[in-house]
Design an enzyme around this catalytic site. Structure first.
Site, short mmCIF file in Angstrom:
data_model
loop_
_atom_site.label_atom_id
_atom_site.label_comp_id
_atom_site.label_asym_id
_atom_site.label_seq_id
_atom_site.Cartn_x
_atom_site.Cartn_y
_atom_site.Cartn_z
N GLN A 95 107.15 -58.46 -67.19
CA GLN A 95 106.39 -59.45 -67.06
C GLN A 95 107.16 -60.72 -67.82
O GLN A 95 108.27 -60.56 -68.63
CB GLN A 95 105.15 -59.53 -67.98
N ASP B 246 100.69 -56.41 -79.43
CA ASP B 246 100.85 -57.19 -80.79
C ASP B 246 100.63 -56.64 -82.12
O ASP B 246 100.87 -57.19 -83.07
CB ASP B 246 100.09 -58.53 -80.41
N GLU C 175 101.93 -48.79 -74.99
CA GLU C 175 102.52 -50.06 -74.96
C GLU C 175 103.63 -50.00 -73.46
O GLU C 175 104.53 -49.26 -73.59
CB GLU C 175 102.78 -50.76 -75.86
N ASP D 285 92.95 -52.28 -74.80
CA ASP D 285 93.33 -53.65 -75.39
C ASP D 285 94.16 -54.13 -74.25
O ASP D 285 95.58 -54.39 -74.41
CB ASP D 285 93.96 -53.51 -76.76
N SER D 286 93.63 -54.50 -72.92
CA SER D 286 94.64 -54.64 -72.15
C SER D 286 94.52 -56.11 -71.41
O SER D 286 93.78 -56.79 -72.02
CB SER D 286 93.89 -53.82 -70.76
N THR D 287 95.34 -56.66 -70.79
CA THR D 287 95.52 -57.85 -70.04
C THR D 287 94.45 -58.02 -68.95
O THR D 287 93.82 -56.83 -68.99
CB THR D 287 96.87 -58.23 -69.49
N PRO E 280 100.59 -55.60 -64.34
CA PRO E 280 100.90 -54.41 -64.90
C PRO E 280 99.34 -53.98 -65.48
O PRO E 280 99.07 -52.79 -65.47
CB PRO E 280 101.52 -54.74 -65.90
#
Length: 280
Positions: free
Chosen positions: A30, A85, A104, A154-156, A161
């Site tokens: 990314q 993060d 991650e 805790d995803s996008t 991805p």
């Protein structure tokens, strides 16, 4: 003056002033940019979408973590999918858990945030209870035989991805890996703009779990009104606990939070009509 333009939603754009670019690169997974903004402090964006900021991260991370862990009441083994993060990991480790595993996809996210956003993780990656696995979260869930009391996704958003973390197969693997009475919490978007995302998640989660609820949290940089988080379990009592029970458990932690409180926890499950109408 230079501006960062986020175009996550068709027909709508938010702009954030870039005071200084701290880091920018395209990894094999990314595009990453970390920049300073006069209102939100340091801002992390992946593939053109804001992920977190120094000033408002606590809204999201506290509600993503404390709602399931306080509701569970005795979680010892917690899994975080995403969250490079370190904010979610930080909050998990404020509970008396024995193990916290974080998966991650992109090691660069962890390294970048540890160096340039240390206030988010606050040393969580160095905690002896932490185990980090670098790899695809969907593949990890499909392959692992471990059991977890709480799984936090805790995803996008469901693109690129992160798309694999919203599938029926992924939710099924999460169910398989939960201990009896365990909880799965998922990020399900801002329903004012992402109505279909919430509806699809509701349908898929209900095929795996006997009790599925949703709760909300306002995050200033996640524009469009409150974000919804999914709360899935086979224990129907967990998201209906009274404020007195929640308050007793929270008090025992002896921690201070900036957004989460037991009353906010309970109220977050009381949804406005436009969100309720989207949930199958």
């Amino acid at each position: 003056m230079t501006w960062f333009s986020e175009t996550l939603h068709p027909g709508y754009c938010q702009h954030l002033e870039i005071g200084h670019v701290v880091f920018e690169d395209k990894t094999e997974h990314q595009h990453l940019i970390l920049f300073d903004n006069p209102i939100f402090g340091r801002v992390l964006a992946l593939d053109g979408i804001v992920q977190t900021t120094e000033r408002d991260e606590f809204f999201y991370h506290e509600m993503l973590v404390h709602v399931p862990l306080v509701a569970h009441g005795a979680a010892q083994n917690v899994l975080i999918i995403g969250g490079g993060d370190g904010g979610s990991l930080r909050e998990v480790l404020r509970h008396p858990v024995e193990h916290a595993t974080l998966v991650e996809l992109d090691r660069t996210v962890i390294d970048l945030c540890t160096e340039h956003l240390p206030g988010l993780s606050q040393g969580a990656f160095d905690d002896p209870r932490t185990q980090v696995h670098i790899g695809n979260g969907g593949r990890f869930m499909a392959d692992t035989e471990q059991k977890f009391d709480v799984i936090i996704v805790d995803s996008t958003d469901p693109m690129g991805p992160g798309e694999a973390l919203f599938t029926q197969a992924f939710y099924g693997d999460c169910k398989r890996c939960l201990s009896p009475g365990g909880v799965l919490v998922t990020q399900n978007g801002v329903p004012f703009f992402q109505a279909d995302e919430l509806t699809r998640a509701g349908r898929r989660l209900r095929q795996e779990f006997s009790d599925v609820g949703f709760y909300t949290v306002p995050v200033p940089t996640y524009v469009g009104g409150p974000m919804t988080l999914g709360f899935s379990t086979d224990n129907p009592d967990l998201h209906r606990l009274g404020t007195d029970v929640l308050a007793a458990r929270f008090a025992a932690l002896e921690i201070t939070t900036r957004y989460y409180t037991p009353h906010v926890h309970r109220a977050a499950f009381d949804l406005p009509g436009y969100i309720t109408a989207l949930i199958p």
